[in-house]
Design a protein around this motif. Structure first.
Motif, mmCIF file in Angstrom:
data_model
loop_
_atom_site.group_PDB
_atom_site.id
_atom_site.type_symbol
_atom_site.label_atom_id
_atom_site.label_comp_id
_atom_site.label_asym_id
_atom_site.label_seq_id
_atom_site.Cartn_x
_atom_site.Cartn_y
_atom_site.Cartn_z
ATOM 1 N N TRP A 24 0.836 -1.197 0.000
ATOM 2 C CA TRP A 24 0.000 0.000 0.000
ATOM 3 C C TRP A 24 0.877 1.256 0.000
ATOM 4 N N CYS A 25 1.884 1.259 0.843
ATOM 5 C CA CYS A 25 2.795 2.404 0.912
ATOM 6 C C CYS A 25 3.583 2.569 -0.388
ATOM 7 N N ALA A 26 4.048 1.475 -0.951
ATOM 8 C CA ALA A 26 4.828 1.543 -2.195
ATOM 9 C C ALA A 26 3.985 2.081 -3.343
ATOM 10 N N GLU A 27 2.730 1.640 -3.431
ATOM 11 C CA GLU A 27 1.843 2.114 -4.494
ATOM 12 C C GLU A 27 1.636 3.623 -4.423
ATOM 13 N N ARG A 28 1.658 4.162 -3.224
ATOM 14 C CA ARG A 28 1.372 5.583 -3.010
ATOM 15 C C ARG A 28 2.618 6.426 -2.752
ATOM 16 N N HIS A 29 3.782 5.780 -2.775
ATOM 17 C CA HIS A 29 5.047 6.470 -2.494
ATOM 18 C C HIS A 29 4.987 7.176 -1.140
ATOM 19 N N ILE A 30 4.518 6.433 -0.139
ATOM 20 C CA ILE A 30 4.377 6.942 1.221
ATOM 21 C C ILE A 30 5.396 6.248 2.115
ATOM 22 N N ILE A 32 6.713 4.414 5.139
ATOM 23 C CA ILE A 32 6.026 3.489 6.037
ATOM 24 C C ILE A 32 6.010 3.983 7.482
ATOM 25 N N ARG A 33 6.852 4.937 7.805
ATOM 26 C CA ARG A 33 6.894 5.499 9.160
ATOM 27 C C ARG A 33 6.012 6.736 9.311
ATOM 28 N N SER A 34 5.284 7.092 8.253
ATOM 29 C CA SER A 34 4.470 8.306 8.267
ATOM 30 C C SER A 34 3.152 8.101 9.019
ATOM 31 N N VAL A 35 2.521 9.212 9.317
ATOM 32 C CA VAL A 35 1.207 9.179 9.964
ATOM 33 C C VAL A 35 0.194 8.478 9.061
ATOM 34 N N GLU A 36 0.277 8.732 7.765
ATOM 35 C CA GLU A 36 -0.636 8.091 6.818
ATOM 36 C C GLU A 36 -0.502 6.573 6.864
ATOM 37 N N ALA A 37 0.732 6.103 6.946
ATOM 38 C CA ALA A 37 0.969 4.662 7.015
ATOM 39 C C ALA A 37 0.470 4.094 8.336
#
Length: 68
Positions: A24-30, A32-37
């Motif tokens: 999920w994070c890779a698809e969105r370039h997020i 993994i330690r972010s609030v969104e993740a």
């Protein structure tokens, strides 16, 4: 975290959950330690506990969540 009280996860459960979160994070370039993740991880746990136990089904359900 009251919803996890008395809940045990196997290594296979954790593999599915971490694999989905990483995808999920890779698809969105997020990061993994972010609030969104973190929010996505919480949502993934809820979805997993509601019966989405397979990687593809869990990822699809997570992708279908609005606000993520």
């Amino acid at each position: 975290m009251p919803f996890l009280y008395g809940c045990a996860f196997t290594s296979e459960d954790l593999d599915v959950l971490s694999g989905v979160l990483n995808a999920w994070c890779a698809e969105r370039h997020i990061d993994i330690r972010s609030v969104e993740a973190q929010f996505a991880a919480s949502t993934a746990l809820d979805l997993y506990q509601s019966g989405h136990h397979e990687h593809d089904k869990l990822l699809s359900a997570l992708n279908g969540r609005t606000g993520l």
